[in-house]
Design an enzyme around this catalytic site. Structure first.
Site, mmCIF file in Angstrom:
data_model
loop_
_atom_site.group_PDB
_atom_site.id
_atom_site.type_symbol
_atom_site.label_atom_id
_atom_site.label_comp_id
_atom_site.label_asym_id
_atom_site.label_seq_id
_atom_site.Cartn_x
_atom_site.Cartn_y
_atom_site.Cartn_z
ATOM 1 N N THR A 108 0.826 -1.226 0.000
ATOM 2 C CA THR A 108 0.000 0.000 0.000
ATOM 3 C C THR A 108 0.854 1.267 0.000
ATOM 4 O O THR A 108 0.348 2.348 -0.280
ATOM 5 C CB THR A 108 -0.880 0.043 1.256
ATOM 6 N N ASP A 200 17.107 1.441 -1.221
ATOM 7 C CA ASP A 200 16.484 1.348 0.107
ATOM 8 C C ASP A 200 17.497 1.769 1.175
ATOM 9 O O ASP A 200 18.473 1.062 1.435
ATOM 10 C CB ASP A 200 15.994 -0.074 0.371
ATOM 11 N N ASP A 203 18.079 -0.724 4.193
ATOM 12 C CA ASP A 203 18.825 -1.929 3.794
ATOM 13 C C ASP A 203 20.296 -1.612 3.525
ATOM 14 O O ASP A 203 21.182 -2.372 3.895
ATOM 15 C CB ASP A 203 18.198 -2.544 2.535
HETATM 16 O O1 PRP Z 1 7.980 8.843 2.063
HETATM 17 P P1 PRP Z 1 7.594 7.383 2.176
HETATM 18 O O2 PRP Z 1 6.927 6.887 0.925
HETATM 19 O O3 PRP Z 1 6.814 7.084 3.406
HETATM 20 O O4 PRP Z 1 8.950 6.541 2.215
HETATM 21 C C1 PRP Z 1 10.031 6.915 2.998
HETATM 22 C C2 PRP Z 1 10.251 5.942 4.106
HETATM 23 O O5 PRP Z 1 10.651 4.662 3.573
HETATM 24 C C3 PRP Z 1 11.875 4.256 4.185
HETATM 25 O O6 PRP Z 1 11.663 3.530 5.340
HETATM 26 P P2 PRP Z 1 11.186 1.998 5.296
HETATM 27 O O7 PRP Z 1 9.715 1.916 5.310
HETATM 28 O O8 PRP Z 1 11.898 1.293 4.198
HETATM 29 O O9 PRP Z 1 11.673 1.455 6.701
HETATM 30 P P3 PRP Z 1 13.155 1.129 7.186
HETATM 31 O O10 PRP Z 1 13.838 2.442 7.451
HETATM 32 O O11 PRP Z 1 12.947 0.332 8.412
HETATM 33 O O12 PRP Z 1 13.842 0.361 6.104
HETATM 34 C C4 PRP Z 1 12.527 5.591 4.491
HETATM 35 O O13 PRP Z 1 13.587 5.477 5.405
HETATM 36 C C5 PRP Z 1 11.389 6.420 4.973
HETATM 37 O O14 PRP Z 1 11.072 6.243 6.332
HETATM 38 O O1 URA Z 2 13.651 5.482 -2.581
HETATM 39 C C1 URA Z 2 13.243 5.128 -1.451
HETATM 40 C C2 URA Z 2 11.907 5.282 -1.062
HETATM 41 C C3 URA Z 2 11.537 4.889 0.185
HETATM 42 N N1 URA Z 2 12.449 4.359 1.024
HETATM 43 C C4 URA Z 2 13.748 4.214 0.659
HETATM 44 O O2 URA Z 2 14.562 3.717 1.445
HETATM 45 N N2 URA Z 2 14.100 4.586 -0.567
HETATM 46 MG MG MG Z 3 13.641 0.463 4.214
#
Ligand code: PRP
Ligand code: URA
Ligand code: MG
Length: 209
Positions: A108, A200, A203
């Site tokens: 989503t 990411d 990651d």
């Molecule tokens: O603007 P958005 O569309 O919400 O995306 C951005 C978010 O996605 C990533 O986190 P992620 O959900 O991958 O979590 P993580 O940091 O635990 O990998 C990133 O670090 C932000 O928090």
């Molecule tokens: O490009 C992106 C978007 C969301 N979260 C990430 O870590 N990278």
């Molecule tokens: Mg992430």
């Protein structure tokens, strides 16, 4: 409407290039994210209020400036925001650190909250929420809401790379929040990843994948 600042200092741009490069490994990626966070913290603290104190140099008495005891809070959005915290604390070691745990549902693209822990004196503190990525903006908007719900009055949002969609989402939902970014990229792809972005962030910081 909140202001949007792009910190495009040459050192920030240079380091960001290696952060983006897919050949950059975890150790170097982590170090570079921390360094860019320090450089951005230098810029974001430009308007901190000063007060005058009297000191003695080896030569004479002098009036000099120190930062006027401002209460700051740094709030990483878990996980990836953690990679920016130490870089900021290098410059403002007295800041308190809170945490907002959110992950973006891969289907989503909506944020799911799993943890919130803030300093106790939320209403008196100036907060900087940090996360390397502002993509759809869902996570940033939710993190800001989580702080406001608990009484926060002063919030800035700082990230490395933003998509125009994310900037717009934060501006619309939280017009009182200024946004500080190192680079404004072109767009999001079909999976909600920033193009060209860096992949990411979580990651790459923590070596998961
Ligand atoms: O603007 P958005 O569309 O919400 O995306 C951005 C978010 O996605 C990533 O986190 P992620 O959900 O991958 O979590 P993580 O940091 O635990 O990998 C990133 O670090 C932000 O928090
Ligand atoms: O490009 C992106 C978007 C969301 N979260 C990430 O870590 N990278
Ligand atoms: Mg992430």
């Amino acid at each position: 409407m909140g202001k949007v600042y792009v910190f495009d200092h040459p050192l920030i741009q240079h380091k960001l290039t290696y952060i983006r490069d897919k050949h950059t490994g975890t150790k170097e990626f982590r170090e570079l994210v921390e360094e860019v966070a320090t450089l951005m913290a230098f810029e974001i603290t430009r308007d901190l209020p000063l007060e005058e104190v009297e000191i003695e140099t080896p030569v004479s008495r002098a009036k000099a400036k120190v930062i006027a005891g401002k209460k700051l809070g740094v709030i990483p959005i878990l996980r990836a925001g953690i990679g920016m915290v130490d870089g900021i604390l290098k410059l403002i070691p007295a800041a308190k650190v809170g945490h907002v745990g959110l992950y973006r549902d891969p289907e989503t693209l909506k944020p799911v909250e799993y943890y919130v822990k803030l300093p106790s004196d939320v209403e008196e503190r100036d907060f900087i929420i940090v996360d390397p990525m502002l993509a759809t903006g869902g996570s940033a908007v939710a993190a800001i809401e989580a702080l406001k719900k608990r009484g926060a009055k002063s919030i800035k949002f700082m990230c490395l790379i933003a998509a125009p969609e994310g900037v717009k989402a934060v501006e619309t939902a939280h017009p009182d929040v200024d946004i500080y970014i190192a680079a404004l990229d072109e767009r999001l792809n079909d999976h909600g990843y920033i193009v060209p972005g860096l992949g990411d962030a979580g990651d790459r910081l923590f070596g998961t994948k």
